[in-house]
Design an enzyme around this catalytic site. Structure first.
Site, PDB file in Angstrom:
ATOM      1  N   LYS A  69       0.869  -1.178   0.000  1.00  0.00           N
ATOM      2  CA  LYS A  69       0.000   0.000   0.000  1.00  0.00           C
ATOM      3  C   LYS A  69       0.905   1.226   0.000  1.00  0.00           C
ATOM      4  O   LYS A  69       1.924   1.240   0.692  1.00  0.00           O
ATOM      5  CB  LYS A  69      -0.870  -0.040   1.265  1.00  0.00           C
ATOM      6  CG  LYS A  69      -1.879   1.086   1.382  1.00  0.00           C
ATOM      7  CD  LYS A  69      -2.751   0.887   2.630  1.00  0.00           C
ATOM      8  CE  LYS A  69      -3.812   1.962   2.742  1.00  0.00           C
ATOM      9  NZ  LYS A  69      -4.693   1.750   3.910  1.00  0.00           N
ATOM     10  N   SER A 144      -9.645   2.008   2.957  1.00  0.00           N
ATOM     11  CA  SER A 144      -8.719   2.682   2.071  1.00  0.00           C
ATOM     12  C   SER A 144      -7.759   1.733   1.335  1.00  0.00           C
ATOM     13  O   SER A 144      -7.239   2.112   0.278  1.00  0.00           O
ATOM     14  CB  SER A 144      -7.898   3.688   2.875  1.00  0.00           C
ATOM     15  OG  SER A 144      -7.060   3.020   3.786  1.00  0.00           O
ATOM     16  N   SER A 168      -9.954  -0.229   7.164  1.00  0.00           N
ATOM     17  CA  SER A 168      -9.318  -0.076   5.848  1.00  0.00           C
ATOM     18  C   SER A 168      -8.693  -1.334   5.243  1.00  0.00           C
ATOM     19  O   SER A 168      -8.331  -1.320   4.071  1.00  0.00           O
ATOM     20  CB  SER A 168      -8.250   1.022   5.918  1.00  0.00           C
ATOM     21  OG  SER A 168      -8.849   2.278   5.805  1.00  0.00           O
TER      22      SER A 168
END
Lengths: 477, 95
Positions: A69, A144, A168
């Site tokens: 990420k 996210s 997330s």
């Protein structure tokens, strides 16, 4: 069978038998990224040289290509947090978790899209691109860690890292049919990962199986002198402890507050069936109550923005990222850099936090929210005195359409209603594939108490090996 | 409580963010909705309930205060787009 559809465990086996090589596996992923990522737009940065990195690949995960990420600092690569304020920033160092994975021999395929500074539930707040859900390209992958979930689901990496502050990792895993592990607060070092809300941020993984999550956690977990909030609780041999064959003797609590109006009927059906599956596997199912579930969301949207406003005060365009050239003086430079550099959602949360901490409101809002956090934690303490696990839906809905909620921030926040209470309590949880509604994946959320990852993964593994939902792949080509 | 446009403009200033008229309007309405939702907290009786700042019960995590070289000082300073003078970032006058 394509090599890119394999789990870490399966790939390691092939590598061990010398049926493939790290370079070949990595090249297969790079080729697939080249072919398909224009559809999913999961990657913000592709490490074209990854196939050459295998020379250094030694260790227990040697030759496994994963992606990070884009909030994880990875030395020599851009790390943008999907924000314009960090455009062009090249990480001078590795995050602790990245360093540990590198030492275990993983290969870095690149950096994955996220909501800006991880603030969002759909990847739509990214300043660069909107990642698409591989199950339906008109829908969001969740957020996210939406880039991570989409990339794992579409076989664009063998596994991915994620971070989970209020859901997330779990919510995008539910939307994309991946396995997502949110660890106990302090189980994995946060050093080198862009902070959002420091008392809530956790570092975890999104994988193709529970077994893979256990393998990665074993490498990533542990105390780190560079993150004072890491725990010295023993790091267990998580993969070796996946020995359960059934759920006999385990009590699973079903909190009635998670089955309320607003829960999609299709999602509810899948979760009820998953609970039935666990009962058939030997678990004792008990209805429980977590009375502060509804107010937990309100407390989170004070605590998280307050910490965000403090954490993001450091981004001023002076030390990293673009800077304006026409400012009048220093303060004007701060204003201009931050105004240009941050997107609307980040600005909203900074302002919300600034408000909640401002003179006259700090007691009314911030202090009150910290007290409610205690009550939420006590709810879970009381529940875990009665049950071993808690099972719930991850999200009230399956993946929604791109653009559907983006203009109504409050609606977007309500997306996180089932993931946030556990974040406030600091406990661990997983999202595992549990079925489909109208062709869209639905994840089952399982919680265990703090630092019970071994027990949690073992139970999740039993569910996963008794079902085949996690083996279903999106049709993307 | 109702959030006013003046309050939003003030908060933005504290947070070092410039807002246009239209943005003040938009954020006043959006933040107002969110704060309306958050006010639910006031319905909870928290009399005598302690605050939770650290959820795993860790207390002072102390260690020896040793000086260790970071090792990537040059790379770090190269991240800035501002002029570098004597290993320091040069910015506009503040006073």
């Amino acid at each position: 069978m394509e090599i890119t559809s394999l789990t870490i465990t399966q790939t390691l086996q092939l590598l061990k038998e010398k049926k493939t090589s790290p370079a070949e596996v990595t090249q297969a992923y790079l080729d697939r990224i080249k072919k398909l990522d224009s559809k999913t737009e999961a990657y913000l940065y592709i490490n074209e040289n990854a196939a050459n990195d295998f020379f250094v690949a030694t260790g227990e995960l040697a030759g496994i290509p994963i992606a990070y990420k884009d909030v994880f600092n990875t030395k020599g690569m851009p790390t943008t947090a999907a924000s314009k304020i960090l455009e062009g920033y090249i990480s001078p160092y590795d995050a602790t978790s990245v360093e540990k994975l590198k030492n275990a021999g993983v290969i870095n395929l690149g950096k994955l899209n996220t909501d800006e500074f991880t603030m969002g539930s759909s990847c739509e707040t990214s300043a660069y691109q909107i990642t698409k859900n591989p199950w339906d390209l008109a829908r969001v992958p969740g957020g996210s860690s939406g880039g991570s979930a989409a990339a794992v689901a579409a076989d664009l990496c063998c596994a991915a890292t994620g971070s989970d502050t209020g859901g997330s990792i779990r919510q995008p895993s539910s939307f994309c049919n991946t396995t997502g592990l949110k660890v106990t607060y302090g189980r994995v070092s946060r050093y080198g990962v862009m902070p959002m809300a420091s008392s809530l941020d956790t570092i975890g993984v999104i994988t193709k199986s529970v077994e893979d999550a256990a393998l990665l956690l074993k490498v990533m977990a542990g105390k780190d002198s560079r993150d004072a909030t890491t725990s010295d609780a023993k790091v267990e041999d998580y993969p070796a402890l996946l020995t359960r064959k059934d759920l006999k003797g385990l009590r699973i609590g079903i909190p009635k507050e998670y089955f309320v109006e607003g829960l999609d009927k299709g999602v509810e059906k899948v979760i009820r069936e998953a609970i039935e599956t666990m009962r058939k596997l030997g678990a004792e199912i008990k209805e429980i109550s977590l009375p502060h579930t509804e107010v937990a969301l309100a407390a989170y949207y004070i605590i998280a923005p307050s910490e965000i406003s403090a954490n993001l005060a450091r981004f001023d365009g002076i030390r990293f990222g673009p800077t304006v050239s026409d400012s009048k003086d220093l303060i004007d430079m701060y204003f201009q850099n931050r105004t240009k550099g941050f997107g609307d959602e980040v600005k909203r949360r900074i302002m919300l936090g600034t408000f909640a901490l401002s003179a006259g409101y700090a007691d009314k809002f911030y202090k009150k929210a910290l007290q409610v956090r205690t009550l939420v934690k006590r709810d879970f303490d009381n529940a875990f005195a009665e049950v071993d696990f808690i099972a719930t839906p991850v999200s009230p809905t399956p993946a929604f359409k791109i653009g559907e909620k983006v203009n109504d921030p409050l609606q977007m926040y309500l997306e996180d209603a089932f993931t946030i209470p556990a974040s406030l309590a600091g406990i661990c949880g997983v999202s595992i594939p549990a079925g489909f509604t109208e062709g869209l994946p639905v994840g089952l959320q399982l919680f265990a108490n703090q630092f019970e990852e071994a027990k949690l993964l073992a139970a999740a593994q039993v569910f996963q090996t008794s079902t085949d939902y996690h083996l279903q792949k999106p049709k993307i080509s | 409580m109702k959030l006013t446009k003046e309050q939003v403009a003030h908060i933005a200033k504290l947070a070092r963010i410039n807002l246009t008229e239209a943005e003040v309007e938009k954020f006043t309405s959006q933040l107002g909705n969110i704060i309306g939702f958050i006010e639910k907290l006031n319905e909870v009786d928290t009399e005598g309930i302690p605050e939770t700042n650290q959820v795993t019960g860790l207390q002072n995590a102390s260690r020896e205060d040793e000086v260790k070289p970071f090792g990537f000082e040059e790379d770090l300073i190269a991240c800035s787009q501002n002029p570098i003078v004597d290993n320091q970032i040069k910015v506009k006058k503040s006073i």
